[in-house]
Design an enzyme around this catalytic site. Structure first.
Site, PDB file in Angstrom:
ATOM      1  N   LYS A   1      -6.818   2.288  -2.994  1.00 61.13           N
ATOM      2  CA  LYS A   1      -6.540   1.463  -1.803  1.00 61.13           C
ATOM      3  C   LYS A   1      -6.724   2.277  -0.514  1.00 61.13           C
ATOM      4  O   LYS A   1      -7.375   1.832   0.433  1.00 61.13           O
ATOM      5  CB  LYS A   1      -5.113   0.911  -1.899  1.00 61.13           C
TER       6      LYS A   1
ATOM      7  N   ARG B   1      -0.334  -6.174  15.582  1.00 61.60           N
ATOM      8  CA  ARG B   1       0.058  -4.783  15.348  1.00 61.60           C
ATOM      9  C   ARG B   1      -1.139  -3.858  15.619  1.00 61.60           C
ATOM     10  O   ARG B   1      -2.225  -4.076  15.119  1.00 61.60           O
ATOM     11  CB  ARG B   1       0.568  -4.612  13.913  1.00 61.60           C
TER      12      ARG B   1
ATOM     13  N   CYS C   1      -2.973  -2.196   8.943  1.00 62.64           N
ATOM     14  CA  CYS C   1      -3.413  -1.422   7.779  1.00 62.64           C
ATOM     15  C   CYS C   1      -4.240  -0.187   8.116  1.00 62.64           C
ATOM     16  O   CYS C   1      -3.805   0.927   7.838  1.00 62.64           O
ATOM     17  CB  CYS C   1      -4.186  -2.323   6.824  1.00 62.64           C
TER      18      CYS C   1
ATOM     19  N   GLU D   1      -6.576 -10.085   6.615  1.00 66.88           N
ATOM     20  CA  GLU D   1      -5.956 -11.136   7.415  1.00 66.88           C
ATOM     21  C   GLU D   1      -7.063 -11.950   8.063  1.00 66.88           C
ATOM     22  O   GLU D   1      -8.103 -11.428   8.434  1.00 66.88           O
ATOM     23  CB  GLU D   1      -5.035 -10.520   8.475  1.00 66.88           C
TER      24      GLU D   1
ATOM     25  N   GLY E   1      -7.805  -2.327  14.864  1.00 73.44           N
ATOM     26  CA  GLY E   1      -6.346  -2.262  14.944  1.00 73.44           C
ATOM     27  C   GLY E   1      -5.757  -2.818  13.668  1.00 73.44           C
ATOM     28  O   GLY E   1      -6.344  -2.685  12.599  1.00 73.44           O
TER      29      GLY E   1
ATOM     30  N   ALA F   1     -20.112  -2.332  16.043  1.00 77.41           N
ATOM     31  CA  ALA F   1     -19.442  -1.519  17.057  1.00 77.41           C
ATOM     32  C   ALA F   1     -18.560  -2.422  17.916  1.00 77.41           C
ATOM     33  O   ALA F   1     -18.794  -3.619  18.022  1.00 77.41           O
ATOM     34  CB  ALA F   1     -20.483  -0.834  17.934  1.00 77.41           C
TER      35      ALA F   1
ATOM     36  N   THR G   1       0.862  -1.183   0.000  1.00 77.01           N
ATOM     37  CA  THR G   1       0.000   0.000   0.000  1.00 77.01           C
ATOM     38  C   THR G   1       0.901   1.237   0.000  1.00 77.01           C
ATOM     39  O   THR G   1       1.680   1.433   0.936  1.00 77.01           O
ATOM     40  CB  THR G   1      -0.909  -0.014   1.241  1.00 77.01           C
TER      41      THR G   1
HETATM   42  P1  NAD Z   1       4.708  -7.860   6.625  1.00 83.07           P
HETATM   43  O1  NAD Z   1       5.416  -7.021   7.599  1.00 83.07           O
HETATM   44  O2  NAD Z   1       3.963  -9.066   7.077  1.00 83.07           O
HETATM   45  O3  NAD Z   1       5.739  -8.359   5.507  1.00 83.07           O
HETATM   46  C1  NAD Z   1       6.633  -7.521   4.862  1.00 83.07           C
HETATM   47  C2  NAD Z   1       7.865  -8.348   4.502  1.00 83.07           C
HETATM   48  O4  NAD Z   1       8.747  -7.540   3.720  1.00 83.07           O
HETATM   49  C3  NAD Z   1       8.671  -8.807   5.728  1.00 83.07           C
HETATM   50  O5  NAD Z   1       8.831 -10.207   5.689  1.00 83.07           O
HETATM   51  C4  NAD Z   1       9.999  -8.085   5.597  1.00 83.07           C
HETATM   52  O6  NAD Z   1      11.104  -8.835   6.072  1.00 83.07           O
HETATM   53  C5  NAD Z   1      10.083  -7.870   4.086  1.00 83.07           C
HETATM   54  N1  NAD Z   1      10.957  -6.763   3.683  1.00 83.07           N
HETATM   55  C6  NAD Z   1      11.016  -5.519   4.189  1.00 83.07           C
HETATM   56  N2  NAD Z   1      11.946  -4.808   3.535  1.00 83.07           N
HETATM   57  C7  NAD Z   1      12.471  -5.611   2.588  1.00 83.07           C
HETATM   58  C8  NAD Z   1      13.458  -5.443   1.587  1.00 83.07           C
HETATM   59  N3  NAD Z   1      14.088  -4.274   1.426  1.00 83.07           N
HETATM   60  N4  NAD Z   1      13.745  -6.484   0.777  1.00 83.07           N
HETATM   61  C9  NAD Z   1      13.104  -7.663   0.946  1.00 83.07           C
HETATM   62  N5  NAD Z   1      12.167  -7.881   1.874  1.00 83.07           N
HETATM   63  C10 NAD Z   1      11.858  -6.878   2.680  1.00 83.07           C
HETATM   64  O7  NAD Z   1       3.753  -6.869   5.823  1.00 83.07           O
HETATM   65  P2  NAD Z   1       2.340  -7.203   5.134  1.00 83.07           P
HETATM   66  O8  NAD Z   1       1.284  -7.184   6.177  1.00 83.07           O
HETATM   67  O9  NAD Z   1       2.483  -8.356   4.227  1.00 83.07           O
HETATM   68  O10 NAD Z   1       2.138  -5.870   4.266  1.00 83.07           O
HETATM   69  C11 NAD Z   1       2.914  -5.609   3.119  1.00 83.07           C
HETATM   70  C12 NAD Z   1       2.284  -4.431   2.383  1.00 83.07           C
HETATM   71  O11 NAD Z   1       0.980  -4.797   1.938  1.00 83.07           O
HETATM   72  C13 NAD Z   1       2.103  -3.174   3.238  1.00 83.07           C
HETATM   73  O12 NAD Z   1       2.267  -2.050   2.418  1.00 83.07           O
HETATM   74  C14 NAD Z   1       0.668  -3.283   3.699  1.00 83.07           C
HETATM   75  O13 NAD Z   1       0.115  -2.024   3.999  1.00 83.07           O
HETATM   76  C15 NAD Z   1       0.014  -3.894   2.483  1.00 83.07           C
HETATM   77  N6  NAD Z   1      -1.210  -4.654   2.765  1.00 83.07           N
HETATM   78  C16 NAD Z   1      -1.275  -5.451   3.865  1.00 83.07           C
HETATM   79  C17 NAD Z   1      -2.440  -6.170   4.100  1.00 83.07           C
HETATM   80  C18 NAD Z   1      -2.564  -7.036   5.326  1.00 83.07           C
HETATM   81  O14 NAD Z   1      -3.697  -7.432   5.645  1.00 83.07           O
HETATM   82  N7  NAD Z   1      -1.489  -7.364   6.016  1.00 83.07           N
HETATM   83  C19 NAD Z   1      -3.528  -6.086   3.206  1.00 83.07           C
HETATM   84  C20 NAD Z   1      -3.397  -5.294   2.076  1.00 83.07           C
HETATM   85  C21 NAD Z   1      -2.229  -4.576   1.865  1.00 83.07           C
END
Ligand code: NAD
Length: 458
Positions: free
Chosen positions: A233, A354, A289, A179, A286, A281, A136
């Site tokens: 998004k 988180r 995101c 999630e 949390g 409600a 995102t």
């Molecule tokens: P996360 O923290 O679970 O995973 C991110 C991964 O990226 C980690 O394993 C980390 O080690 C790796 N990483 C970080 N920097 C790196 C680099 N330079 N090179 C290689 N790997 C690297 O995060 P997430 O929850 O999967 O979210 C990822 C993105 O997707 C975010 O922008 C989040 O906002 C978005 N997103 C998350 C969700 C959700 O429900 N978790 C849903 C939609 C969008």
């Protein structure tokens, strides 16, 4: 297709495993050696229903491989750079957490990956790579990634090398999975949003082929500009979080005025102009995101010289709401009592803690001098890892957590908490009281069993 996914967290691992399940050859890459090594050994670093089986199956069939970026010594690791160089599609799924002390999302990881892709592409074999951002990211990121990739991919040319035969498309495909149902959401999305340059027919054709199996029912692939995709998004998360905060404030008002938020929810949710989703409600939202994405939206608006007061209010209301359950306990349970907390994860179906409301509540209770014992079916290890010295005890099950307690605070609506055995609870608790932060317990049943019951807006 050959797909490389960079970032193997909730989004990256689900994306990689699901694409592999559809028959693509996927390599999931991460800089976290421990995480990749655990995965290579068959141990999932996160809890997500259905994901373990999917990863095991696709890895066994050889369609899902793993790699470490920036070194790593594991013997099971494929050559990350080869995977990137040969990929038809590279997915960026690294984190974009809120920067400390500001509302801005950190773009450090996304930019680092863009530089890496540029460096890899400059020596990649001839062909075409679609670089797809699923992280995102703020409006304008696709343009920034394009500039970085171009700078790093062509540096060799400036320095005398001549490998310029690989072309690339930079696209933005925001991820909408939740999630707790991430695999299901990824496999059957309500729609796929694809931000792409309007004249990039090649990317559109590749992405239509890639996403077609996911949208067989709805057929919804929405092509738009990259900036619109990026804003879509944030706008989606903004409106969903705003609905929750709105209903939380309705609940607080209902409580003071003798109305029931359950009835109000049904009354408004049955109106097709409003719809019934995201009207529950509770003790606040949390997760990784909503909170950070709302703040990123505020940051973007501020940068663009716009007001976004609705989202600012939704965020503030949520911070207040996370303390509502604790305030009630402080008012009704004598100080230095023992509180049992059911649920730590920010929502059921995940071990992600988180910005979890349970952690705010626990801190509030500990600070007020209560003893706190918590139970969560999957997230206790995560809290042990992230909150060392937190001062909370953990119990092996929901009834053990309630032993000697003066009240139960239900914060995460796991199924097992919805219909507890009240007799069994009464036998072990000091005082039978339930503070239901998700309105999932049958209040009449609890009261009939001799419990004091307090919900949110009920
Ligand atoms: P996360 O923290 O679970 O995973 C991110 C991964 O990226 C980690 O394993 C980390 O080690 C790796 N990483 C970080 N920097 C790196 C680099 N330079 N090179 C290689 N790997 C690297 O995060 P997430 O929850 O999967 O979210 C990822 C993105 O997707 C975010 O922008 C989040 O906002 C978005 N997103 C998350 C969700 C959700 O429900 N978790 C849903 C939609 C969008």
């Amino acid at each position: 297709m050959k797909i490389a996914v960079v970032g193997t967290g909730y989004v990256g691992l689900v994306t990689g495993a699901c694409f592999a399940d559809f028959g693509h050859k996927v390599t999931c890459l991460d800089r976290d050696v421990e995480k990749v090594t655990a995965l290579a050994g068959g141990k999932l670093p996160i809890y997500e229903p259905g994901l373990e089986a999917l990863v095991a199956r696709t890895a066994k069939d050889g369609r899902l491989k793993l790699g470490v970026i920036d070194g790593g010594e594991s013997t099971t690791i494929d050559d990350a750079h080869v995977a990137l160089a040969n990929a038809d599609v590279i997915v960026i799924a690294v984190g974009t957490p809120q920067e400390k002390g500001t509302n801005a999302p950190s773009m450090a990881a996304v930019h680092a990956v863009a530089r890496l892709i540029g460096r890899v592409l400059r020596t990649a074999p001839p062909g075409h790579t679609v670089v797809m951002t699923k992280s995102t990211v703020p409006v304008g990121t696709a343009d920034a990634i394009r500039a970085i990739v171009c700078e790093y991919a062509t540096r060799e040319v400036k320095e005398g090398g001549l490998l310029d035969a690989r072309t690339s498309s930079i696209v933005s495909c925001p991820e909408f999975l939740k999630e707790g149902s991430a695999v299901e959401d990824f496999m059957r999305p309500a729609r796929v949003v694809v931000g792409v340059e309007p004249d990039d027919e090649r990317a559109k054709e590749i992405l239509t082929r890639l996403f077609a199996p996911l949208v067989r029912t709805t057929g919804q692939i929405l092509f738009m500009g990259t900036r619109s995709a990026e804003l879509t998004k944030y706008a989606a998360n903004g409106i969903l979080a705003t609905r929750i905060s709105f209903m939380n404030e309705v609940a607080n008002l209902a409580e003071r005025t003798g109305a029931s938020v359950d009835d109000v929810r049904l009354g408004i949710g049955s109106d097709p102009r409003i719809g019934s989703a995201f009207l529950y409600a509770g003790a606040g939202y949390g997760g990784s995101c909503f909170p950070k994405d709302l703040r990123a939206l505020l940051y973007s608006a501020e940068e663009a010289g716009c007001l976004f007061s609705v989202v600012a209010a939704a965020d503030k209301a949520n911070e207040r709401q996370k303390r509502v359950l604790g305030d009630k306990i402080l008012a009704l349970v004598p100080p230095r009592g023992k509180i049992c907390v059911w649920g730590l994860a920010f929502k059921p179906g995940t071990d992600d803690v988180r910005e979890a409301p349970a952690l705010v509540l626990i801190e509030q209770l500990l600070r007020a001098g209560y003893d706190v014992t918590a139970y969560d079916p999957v997230a206790m290890d995560r809290v042990r890892e992230t909150h060392t010295g937190f001062g909370v005890s953990f119990a092996p099950d929901m009834y053990a957590a309630a032993e000697g307690a003066d009240a139960i605070a239900l914060v995460t609506e796991w199924h097992e908490f919805r219909r507890p055995d009240f007799e069994r609870l009464r036998a072990v608790m000091g005082t039978p009281a339930i503070f239901d932060g998700r309105n999932v317990i049958d209040a009449a049943e609890a009261r009939a069993a001799g419990f004091d019951y307090y919900g949110i807006g009920r």
